[in-house]
Design an enzyme around this catalytic site. Sequence first.
Site, PDB file in Angstrom:
ATOM      1  N   PRO A   9       0.790  -1.225   0.000  1.00 24.73           N
ATOM      2  CA  PRO A   9       0.000   0.000   0.000  1.00 24.73           C
ATOM      3  C   PRO A   9       0.827   1.283   0.000  1.00 24.73           C
ATOM      4  CG  PRO A   9      -0.131  -1.098   2.123  1.00 24.73           C
ATOM      5  CD  PRO A   9       0.515  -2.060   1.173  1.00 24.73           C
ATOM      6  N   ASN A  10       0.327   2.228  -0.771  1.00 27.42           N
ATOM      7  CA  ASN A  10       0.870   3.589  -0.894  1.00 27.42           C
ATOM      8  C   ASN A  10       2.147   3.674  -1.728  1.00 27.42           C
ATOM      9  OD1 ASN A  10      -1.166   4.811   0.833  1.00 27.42           O
ATOM     10  ND2 ASN A  10      -0.173   3.692   2.496  1.00 27.42           N
ATOM     11  N   ARG A  17       5.112  10.798  -2.830  1.00 29.56           N
ATOM     12  CA  ARG A  17       4.854  10.566  -1.408  1.00 29.56           C
ATOM     13  C   ARG A  17       6.109  10.841  -0.579  1.00 29.56           C
ATOM     14  NH1 ARG A  17       4.774   4.495   1.170  1.00 29.56           N
ATOM     15  NH2 ARG A  17       4.058   5.124   3.225  1.00 29.56           N
ATOM     16  N   TYR A  22      11.181   8.771   0.813  1.00 36.33           N
ATOM     17  CA  TYR A  22      11.114   7.749  -0.241  1.00 36.33           C
ATOM     18  C   TYR A  22      11.706   8.187  -1.578  1.00 36.33           C
ATOM     19  CZ  TYR A  22       7.957   5.567   3.117  1.00 36.33           C
ATOM     20  OH  TYR A  22       7.433   5.001   4.252  1.00 36.33           O
ATOM     21  N   ASN A  71       7.910  -5.801  -0.859  1.00 35.74           N
ATOM     22  CA  ASN A  71       7.813  -4.649   0.039  1.00 35.74           C
ATOM     23  C   ASN A  71       6.337  -4.538   0.399  1.00 35.74           C
ATOM     24  OD1 ASN A  71       7.760  -2.287   1.446  1.00 35.74           O
ATOM     25  ND2 ASN A  71       8.970  -1.105  -0.024  1.00 35.74           N
ATOM     26  N   ALA A  74       3.160  -0.887   4.788  1.00 31.76           N
ATOM     27  CA  ALA A  74       2.575  -0.866   6.135  1.00 31.76           C
ATOM     28  C   ALA A  74       2.093  -2.246   6.585  1.00 31.76           C
ATOM     29  CB  ALA A  74       1.427   0.133   6.183  1.00 31.76           C
ATOM     30  N   HIS A  77       3.973  -4.587   9.050  1.00 28.87           N
ATOM     31  CA  HIS A  77       3.914  -4.419  10.502  1.00 28.87           C
ATOM     32  C   HIS A  77       2.583  -4.882  11.104  1.00 28.87           C
ATOM     33  CE1 HIS A  77       7.290  -2.040   9.268  1.00 28.87           C
ATOM     34  NE2 HIS A  77       6.535  -1.126   8.701  1.00 28.87           N
ATOM     35  N   ASP A  84       1.561 -15.477   6.633  1.00 29.65           N
ATOM     36  CA  ASP A  84       1.193 -16.882   6.398  1.00 29.65           C
ATOM     37  C   ASP A  84       1.357 -17.256   4.925  1.00 29.65           C
ATOM     38  OD1 ASP A  84       0.631 -17.339   9.051  1.00 29.65           O
ATOM     39  OD2 ASP A  84      -1.549 -17.301   8.826  1.00 29.65           O
ATOM     40  N   GLU A  95      12.490  -9.673   1.796  1.00 27.11           N
ATOM     41  CA  GLU A  95      11.733  -8.508   2.280  1.00 27.11           C
ATOM     42  C   GLU A  95      12.555  -7.247   2.034  1.00 27.11           C
ATOM     43  OE1 GLU A  95      10.402  -8.855   6.366  1.00 27.11           O
ATOM     44  OE2 GLU A  95      10.368  -6.669   6.601  1.00 27.11           O
ATOM     45  N   HIS A  97      12.659  -2.834   2.168  1.00 25.12           N
ATOM     46  CA  HIS A  97      12.112  -1.520   2.521  1.00 25.12           C
ATOM     47  C   HIS A  97      13.012  -0.443   1.948  1.00 25.12           C
ATOM     48  CE1 HIS A  97       9.270  -3.443   5.130  1.00 25.12           C
ATOM     49  NE2 HIS A  97      10.269  -4.171   5.598  1.00 25.12           N
ATOM     50  N   ILE A  98      12.394   0.604   1.478  1.00 26.76           N
ATOM     51  CA  ILE A  98      13.139   1.728   0.898  1.00 26.76           C
ATOM     52  C   ILE A  98      13.833   2.496   2.018  1.00 26.76           C
ATOM     53  CG2 ILE A  98      12.860   3.901  -0.378  1.00 26.76           C
ATOM     54  CD1 ILE A  98      10.296   2.489  -1.645  1.00 26.76           C
ATOM     55  N   SER A  99      13.074   2.797   3.061  1.00 26.75           N
ATOM     56  CA  SER A  99      13.642   3.515   4.207  1.00 26.75           C
ATOM     57  C   SER A  99      14.242   2.512   5.188  1.00 26.75           C
ATOM     58  CB  SER A  99      12.536   4.325   4.898  1.00 26.75           C
ATOM     59  OG  SER A  99      11.536   3.460   5.403  1.00 26.75           O
ATOM     60  N   ARG A 104      13.157   4.567  12.291  1.00 27.48           N
ATOM     61  CA  ARG A 104      11.872   5.270  12.284  1.00 27.48           C
ATOM     62  C   ARG A 104      11.038   4.876  13.513  1.00 27.48           C
ATOM     63  NH1 ARG A 104       9.289   4.851   6.506  1.00 27.48           N
ATOM     64  NH2 ARG A 104       8.083   6.595   7.361  1.00 27.48           N
ATOM     65  N   ARG A 108       7.297   0.469  13.371  1.00 15.47           N
ATOM     66  CA  ARG A 108       7.860  -0.050  12.115  1.00 15.47           C
ATOM     67  C   ARG A 108       8.991  -1.065  12.371  1.00 15.47           C
ATOM     68  NH1 ARG A 108       5.627   3.480   8.230  1.00 15.47           N
ATOM     69  NH2 ARG A 108       5.288   5.532   9.122  1.00 15.47           N
TER      70      ARG A 108
HETATM   71  C1  DQA Z   1       8.259   0.933   3.787  1.00 21.46           C
HETATM   72  C2  DQA Z   1       8.345   1.161   5.305  1.00 21.46           C
HETATM   73  C3  DQA Z   1       7.003   0.952   5.955  1.00 21.46           C
HETATM   74  O1  DQA Z   1       7.100   1.155   7.352  1.00 21.46           O
HETATM   75  C4  DQA Z   1       5.993   1.943   5.395  1.00 21.46           C
HETATM   76  O2  DQA Z   1       4.717   1.708   5.957  1.00 21.46           O
HETATM   77  C5  DQA Z   1       5.945   1.955   3.918  1.00 21.46           C
HETATM   78  C6  DQA Z   1       7.172   1.772   3.156  1.00 21.46           C
HETATM   79  C7  DQA Z   1       9.572   1.257   3.075  1.00 21.46           C
HETATM   80  O3  DQA Z   1       9.719   0.832   1.935  1.00 21.46           O
HETATM   81  O4  DQA Z   1      10.422   1.959   3.616  1.00 21.46           O
HETATM   82  O5  DQA Z   1       4.903   2.225   3.326  1.00 21.46           O
HETATM   83  O6  DQA Z   1       7.975  -0.454   3.575  1.00 21.46           O
END
Ligand code: DQA
Length: 138
Positions: A9-10, A17, A22, A71, A74, A77, A84, A95, A97-99, A104, A108
Amino acid sequence: MKVIIINGPNLNLLGKREPSVYGNETFDAYFKKLERNFPQVDLTYFQSNIEGEIIDKIHETGFSFDGIILNAAAYTHTSVGIADAVKGVETPVVEVHISNVYERESYRHKSYIAPNVRGIITGFGLLSYELALRSFFD
Ligand code: DQA
């Protein structure tokens, strides 16, 4: 080699964003570069803001692809369902994550997915995806 990148998501808003977190690049532009730089990989991209669609895509690709780069954003978490799904398939999952989620907010720091993945790459910006992709090479 068949690898899918699944974004949660997002992440469709990348480029617009929170650019300080990001970056300024859209994922479509970044994905085109990945395809150019890794012509030997059959790369697929999927993004959804809907938890069940992400689970369906893990099921769909998790017995035939060589790698899944996930990725879950959200949902990382919060989602026992995605955790599953990752546990239930055969394809190795990395897995991403960009950040750097560990610098943070504390909510997270928990990943439901982490115990069932091959590894985690966090904090390298969009380069995190390329590092994950390289991890599938012998
Ligand atoms: C994220 C980190 C997550 O905590 C956050 O909710 C995201 C992006 C990242 O790529 O850094 O939407 O997965």
